[in-house]
Design a protein around this motif. Structure first.
Motif, mmCIF file in Angstrom:
data_model
loop_
_atom_site.group_PDB
_atom_site.id
_atom_site.type_symbol
_atom_site.label_atom_id
_atom_site.label_comp_id
_atom_site.label_asym_id
_atom_site.label_seq_id
_atom_site.Cartn_x
_atom_site.Cartn_y
_atom_site.Cartn_z
ATOM 1 N N SER A 189 10.149 37.119 3.686
ATOM 2 C CA SER A 189 10.308 35.634 3.262
ATOM 3 C C SER A 189 8.716 35.337 2.995
ATOM 4 O O SER A 189 7.672 35.055 3.190
ATOM 5 N N PRO A 190 8.787 34.830 1.051
ATOM 6 C CA PRO A 190 7.309 34.373 0.720
ATOM 7 C C PRO A 190 6.756 32.823 1.509
ATOM 8 O O PRO A 190 5.570 32.559 1.082
ATOM 9 N N VAL A 191 7.687 32.412 1.886
ATOM 10 C CA VAL A 191 7.359 31.055 2.609
ATOM 11 C C VAL A 191 6.560 31.347 4.374
ATOM 12 O O VAL A 191 5.733 30.590 4.825
ATOM 13 N N MET A 192 7.202 32.061 4.622
ATOM 14 C CA MET A 192 6.862 32.734 5.841
ATOM 15 C C MET A 192 4.877 33.496 5.371
ATOM 16 O O MET A 192 3.866 32.907 6.199
ATOM 17 N N ALA A 193 5.068 34.119 4.176
ATOM 18 C CA ALA A 193 3.843 34.730 3.917
ATOM 19 C C ALA A 193 2.811 34.001 3.423
ATOM 20 O O ALA A 193 1.856 33.145 3.540
ATOM 21 N N ALA A 194 3.444 32.439 2.873
ATOM 22 C CA ALA A 194 2.799 31.679 2.499
ATOM 23 C C ALA A 194 1.892 30.989 3.881
ATOM 24 O O ALA A 194 0.742 29.976 3.311
ATOM 25 N N VAL A 195 2.313 31.139 4.590
ATOM 26 C CA VAL A 195 2.168 29.999 6.110
ATOM 27 C C VAL A 195 1.238 30.511 7.294
ATOM 28 O O VAL A 195 0.944 29.800 7.931
ATOM 29 N N GLY A 196 1.348 31.819 6.449
ATOM 30 C CA GLY A 196 0.788 33.129 7.225
ATOM 31 C C GLY A 196 1.756 32.966 8.667
ATOM 32 O O GLY A 196 1.164 33.767 10.339
ATOM 33 N N LEU A 197 2.785 33.428 9.170
ATOM 34 C CA LEU A 197 3.215 33.195 9.373
ATOM 35 C C LEU A 197 4.677 34.797 9.334
ATOM 36 O O LEU A 197 5.507 34.353 9.812
ATOM 37 N N ASP A 198 3.921 35.638 8.247
ATOM 38 C CA ASP A 198 4.938 36.675 8.203
ATOM 39 C C ASP A 198 4.359 38.017 9.074
ATOM 40 O O ASP A 198 4.931 38.534 9.024
ATOM 41 N N HIS A 199 3.959 37.650 10.186
ATOM 42 C CA HIS A 199 3.994 39.037 10.646
ATOM 43 C C HIS A 199 3.150 38.622 12.438
ATOM 44 O O HIS A 199 2.738 37.531 12.694
ATOM 45 N N ASP A 200 3.420 39.088 13.683
ATOM 46 C CA ASP A 200 3.077 38.696 14.784
ATOM 47 C C ASP A 200 3.621 37.324 15.743
ATOM 48 O O ASP A 200 2.793 36.458 16.546
ATOM 49 N N VAL A 201 4.343 36.776 15.225
ATOM 50 C CA VAL A 201 5.083 35.472 15.202
ATOM 51 C C VAL A 201 6.370 35.993 15.445
ATOM 52 O O VAL A 201 7.344 37.387 14.599
ATOM 53 N N PRO A 202 6.766 35.342 16.795
ATOM 54 C CA PRO A 202 8.352 35.802 17.167
ATOM 55 C C PRO A 202 9.420 35.446 16.456
ATOM 56 O O PRO A 202 9.040 34.343 15.584
ATOM 57 N N ARG A 208 -2.598 23.925 9.870
ATOM 58 C CA ARG A 208 -1.434 22.815 11.446
ATOM 59 C C ARG A 208 -0.001 23.426 12.005
ATOM 60 O O ARG A 208 -0.432 24.060 13.145
ATOM 61 N N ILE A 209 -0.197 24.517 10.518
ATOM 62 C CA ILE A 209 1.203 25.046 11.512
ATOM 63 C C ILE A 209 0.663 26.310 12.160
ATOM 64 O O ILE A 209 1.224 26.444 13.403
ATOM 65 N N LEU A 210 -0.566 26.909 11.689
ATOM 66 C CA LEU A 210 -1.140 28.139 13.343
ATOM 67 C C LEU A 210 -1.426 27.076 13.609
ATOM 68 O O LEU A 210 -1.492 28.481 15.112
ATOM 69 N N GLU A 211 -2.509 26.248 13.940
ATOM 70 C CA GLU A 211 -2.843 25.185 14.875
ATOM 71 C C GLU A 211 -2.046 25.240 15.832
ATOM 72 O O GLU A 211 -1.970 25.397 17.317
ATOM 73 N N ALA A 212 -1.052 24.998 15.696
ATOM 74 C CA ALA A 212 0.575 24.702 16.538
ATOM 75 C C ALA A 212 1.114 25.932 17.523
ATOM 76 O O ALA A 212 1.520 25.473 18.101
ATOM 77 N N VAL A 213 1.091 26.661 16.595
ATOM 78 C CA VAL A 213 1.770 28.107 16.944
ATOM 79 C C VAL A 213 0.490 28.907 17.767
ATOM 80 O O VAL A 213 0.692 28.866 19.337
#
Length: 212
Positions: free
Chosen positions: A41-54, A182-187
């Protein structure tokens, strides 16, 4: 940037951040199929959730963002694509007559299989997916076949709807990127400690001497 779209994306991120503290690692059988909504997903890539996230963490956000894109396409279709809208309305009417276990799911579960993966040697007596749409519409309920001109017009409208979806997808990627921090901080605050705890427990189990 469309301010209404920017606002909707911000609200979707806020809702996901409100849900994230309730997330817990899953203890049931893992998925054997990739989720098409999240993988690549390009959305996940845009916020840095495209790897190492459940996956469940990804899915809760990607589903909310996808619903925004779907709403944009729906609005465009209602305004500009009457033939496609007629076909969609007819399809929804047929679906409404059958059991739909995926209706009304929370965003965290929307789009996921309604049944768990089968276990070899343990067949199901029934599945929710099998019950869904089991009743076929009777012949008199089926619409009249489209003419060749209508088929050509419908193909054009489908292409325009696809182009609208691509454009909306690019816009939401731009709109969600400012929320990356703030997304990465929450993760880091709510997800990573639980993953680290699971890994620590696994390490203890592997290092423990056999009881015999």
């Amino acid at each position: 940037m469309d301010r209404s779209l920017d606002t909707r994306v911000s609200q979707a991120v806020d809702a996901w951040l409100k849900w994230l503290p309730r997330w817990q690692p899953s203890t049931h059988q893992g998925r054997t199929r990739l989720c098409r909504r999240c993988f690549g997903s390009p959305v996940m890539a845009a916020v840095g959730l495209d790897h190492d996230v459940p996956h469940a963490v990804q899915h809760g956000l990607s589903t909310r963002i996808k619903s925004i894109v779907d709403d944009v396409v729906d609005e465009y279709t209602v305004r500009n694509l009457p033939l496609l809208q007629r076909e969609l309305d007819a399809a929804e009417e047929r679906k409404a007559r059958s059991y739909r276990p995926d209706r009304g799911l929370d965003p965290e579960f929307d789009g996921l299989p309604v049944d768990p993966d089968p276990v070899p040697g343990e067949p199901y007596l029934f599945t929710l997916a099998g019950l869904a749409g089991a009743e076929e519409p009777v012949a008199e309920d089926l619409p009249a076949p489209l003419t060749e001109e209508e088929k050509a017009a419908l193909r054009t409208e489908i292409r325009l709807a696809d182009e609208c979806a691509i454009h909306a997808g690019k816009l939401v990627c731009l709109a969600i990127e400012p929320h990356r921090e703030r997304i990465l901080e929450a993760v880091a605050r709510y997800v990573e400690p639980q993953i680290e705890a699971l890994l620590a427990d696994l390490t203890l189990e592997l290092d423990a001497p056999p009881s015999w």
